[in-house]
Design an enzyme around this catalytic site. Structure first.
Site, PDB file in Angstrom:
ATOM      1  N   CYS A  98      16.708  -6.084  -0.456  1.00  0.00           N
ATOM      2  CA  CYS A  98      15.950  -7.331  -0.437  1.00  0.00           C
ATOM      3  C   CYS A  98      15.729  -7.716  -1.890  1.00  0.00           C
ATOM      4  O   CYS A  98      15.096  -6.980  -2.649  1.00  0.00           O
ATOM      5  CB  CYS A  98      14.606  -7.154   0.269  1.00  0.00           C
ATOM      6  N   CYS A 134       0.798  -1.207   0.000  1.00  0.00           N
ATOM      7  CA  CYS A 134       0.000   0.000   0.000  1.00  0.00           C
ATOM      8  C   CYS A 134       0.831   1.258   0.000  1.00  0.00           C
ATOM      9  O   CYS A 134       2.042   1.208  -0.081  1.00  0.00           O
ATOM     10  CB  CYS A 134      -0.849   0.029   1.274  1.00  0.00           C
ATOM     11  N   SER A 193       5.127   1.442 -16.564  1.00  0.00           N
ATOM     12  CA  SER A 193       6.249   1.252 -15.645  1.00  0.00           C
ATOM     13  C   SER A 193       7.564   0.966 -16.349  1.00  0.00           C
ATOM     14  O   SER A 193       8.621   1.143 -15.760  1.00  0.00           O
ATOM     15  CB  SER A 193       5.915   0.125 -14.657  1.00  0.00           C
ATOM     16  N   CYS A 206      13.541  -2.976  -0.407  1.00  0.00           N
ATOM     17  CA  CYS A 206      12.968  -3.790  -1.493  1.00  0.00           C
ATOM     18  C   CYS A 206      13.467  -3.283  -2.848  1.00  0.00           C
ATOM     19  O   CYS A 206      13.213  -2.133  -3.216  1.00  0.00           O
ATOM     20  CB  CYS A 206      11.453  -3.663  -1.409  1.00  0.00           C
TER      21      CYS A 206
END
Ligand code: AMP
Length: 457
Positions: free
Chosen positions: A436, A10, A287, A240
């Site tokens: 990560c 989110c 993207s 991330c």
């Protein structure tokens, strides 16, 4: 979803010390709409008044027509929630508000708790989200204040999480010990702002100050400078890497660079690893536009607009039924035949997750008369599920997870060739550093055997 428990992938926004905090938070949420389209909410508080919560299903502008939050206050926290299959439910819309014996608290969360997550003696139900579990544990705490209760509950949390909480007279922010999920601090005239990405700070007119540190617990009181303490022992940071690959908006800053610049470099690395002689490079919008630019520039190939994305649809990604998924990709992306007919085409995308988009688009390229269709992916094969907040389903549904050999993947997709960026190339594009990379490497920085009391299937 895992074990029936909703994961929270989110966007989070918070503002303190500004007379129009709820409206500003709504501005920030619109800028984070790409992080979640299922529900939106704002909790806010005027000095001396109760905390009010406004939330609903849908896009920010559907929940707050005209971007007006009906109410005033100088503290606010907001949330947009990513759609996760089967859990479209107002009860999961955030922020969540709890009235505890220590006072009211509203919590907005991006991420997922794993392992020894705080579980209250009387948990709020088997389907309760992590966020609800945290609030239930706070409500049961014997700590002398809300702040102490939050601190002690969150100090037990493990996983990837970034949270903003609103109490009677202050905001709190916390980021997981490894900084897997993002959270940034900004300065507003007279106040402070928090957001999952810097693009939301920009949208609110806030100046980006810094990232919240991994493991940092921050308190922001009206008029005072934020104070921080470390909730966890120092661990290697592991932000991330998929935020830079796919999730974040190109104008956001990640580790000091715009996501656009990082993706261009990913495209450049991809060109060095998998060059091809072709007539045209096409990006899968939106993207992968930056990566396609980097790929085309490195090989001196023309980049053209060959695919049109319908901007008025939500993301098709998490549709559970494959047939409906395919229909939704068709609805979402259209091919411009004249950009493709008779040409050797390179199609650049940032990721193949279930393979729906790639399979569909390659078919459309052939239909439009392409001579060759080379698929280039500006990230390594996505083989492992994310347990830290990007809901990419279970490993067995991941396209590359089942098929380790890229040439078999190319055959199956009917592509002339397929090239993925290597993990080394991706990390080089990021300028090094630790991340990560679990979705690509299978190396999970936080053990994921048991998730907040639910076992993984
Ligand atoms: P798929 O069609 O399942 O292979 O998904 C890959 C496509 O979805 C690519 O075009 C990506 O840009 C996009 N994508 C990748 N990860 C996600 C995600 N977590 N949520 C939504 N879309 C995604």
């Amino acid at each position: 979803m895992s074990g029936g428990r909703p994961r929270e992938a989110c966007g989070v926004v918070a503002v303190s010390g500004h007379p129009e905090a709820p409206q500003l938070v709504a501005e920030g949420l619109v800028a984070l709409q790409h992080r979640g389209q299922e529900s939106a909410g704002v909790a806010y508080r005027a000095r001396g008044g109760p905390i009010r919560l406004e939330r609903g299903m849908g896009l920010v502008l559907e929940v707050f027509p005209g971007l007006v939050v009906p109410g005033e206050g100088s503290f606010a926290v907001g949330h947009v929630r990513y759609s996760t299959a089967g859990t479209s439910d107002l009860a999961n819309a955030q922020p969540l508000l709890a009235r505890t014996h220590l006072g009211p608290v509203a919590l907005a969360h991006n991420g997922n708790l794993v392992e020894s997550a705080p579980v209250a003696a009387a948990p709020p139900g088997p389907d309760a989200s992590d966020t609800a579990l945290v609030l239930a544990a706070v409500a049961e705490s014997r700590a002398p204040s809300l702040e102490k209760a939050l601190e002690s509950v969150l100090a037990q949390a493990r996983g990837g999480f970034a949270m903003a909480a609103l109490g009677p007279d202050r905001l709190w922010a916390v980021r997981d010990p490894r900084g897997i999920r993002p959270l940034v601090l900004g300065r507003l005239e007279g106040g402070w702002a928090l957001a999952s990405e810097t693009c939301a700070l920009d949208a609110m007119g806030a100046r980006t100050i810094r990232e919240i540190d991994p493991g940092e617990f921050m308190t922001i009181e009206d008029g005072a400078a934020p104070r921080s303490r470390r909730l966890f022992p120092r661990e290697a940071a592991a932000p991330c890497i998929f935020e830079a690959v796919y999730f974040a908006r190109p104008d956001s800053l990640v580790a000091g660079s715009t996501v656009h610049a990082l993706r261009r470099r990913m495209g450049g690395e991809l060109a060095a690893e998998h060059p091809v002689d072709a007539d045209v490079v096409l990006a899968v919008p939106d993207s992968s536009v930056s990566a396609a630019e980097g790929y085309a520039a490195a090989l001196n190939l023309p980049l053209e607009q060959g695919l049109i994305r319908n901007r008025y649809l939500g993301r098709a990604f998490l549709e559970p039924d494959p047939l409906r998924r395919d229909a939704r990709v068709r609805r979402k992306l259209a091919v411009i035949p004249s950009a493709v007919a008779g040409r050797r085409v390179v199609l650049v995308d940032d990721s193949i997750v279930r393979g729906t988009t790639a399979r569909h688009l390659i078919g459309r390229m052939w239909e439009a008369g392409a001579r060759e269709v080379h698929l280039r992916i500006a990230a390594p094969p996505y083989r492992h599920p994310c347990h830290y907040g990007v809901d990419t389903s279970r490993a067995q549904r991941l396209f590359a997870g089942e098929r380790p050999d890229p040439s078999a993947l190319a055959r199956e997709l009917l592509a002339t060739s397929l090239g993925y960026l290597s993990l080394e190339g991706l990390v080089r594009a990021m300028g090094g550093g630790s991340h990560c990379t679990a979705c690509f490497s299978g190396q999970y920085p936080v053990p994921v055997g048991v998730m907040a009391g639910a076992t993984l299937a």
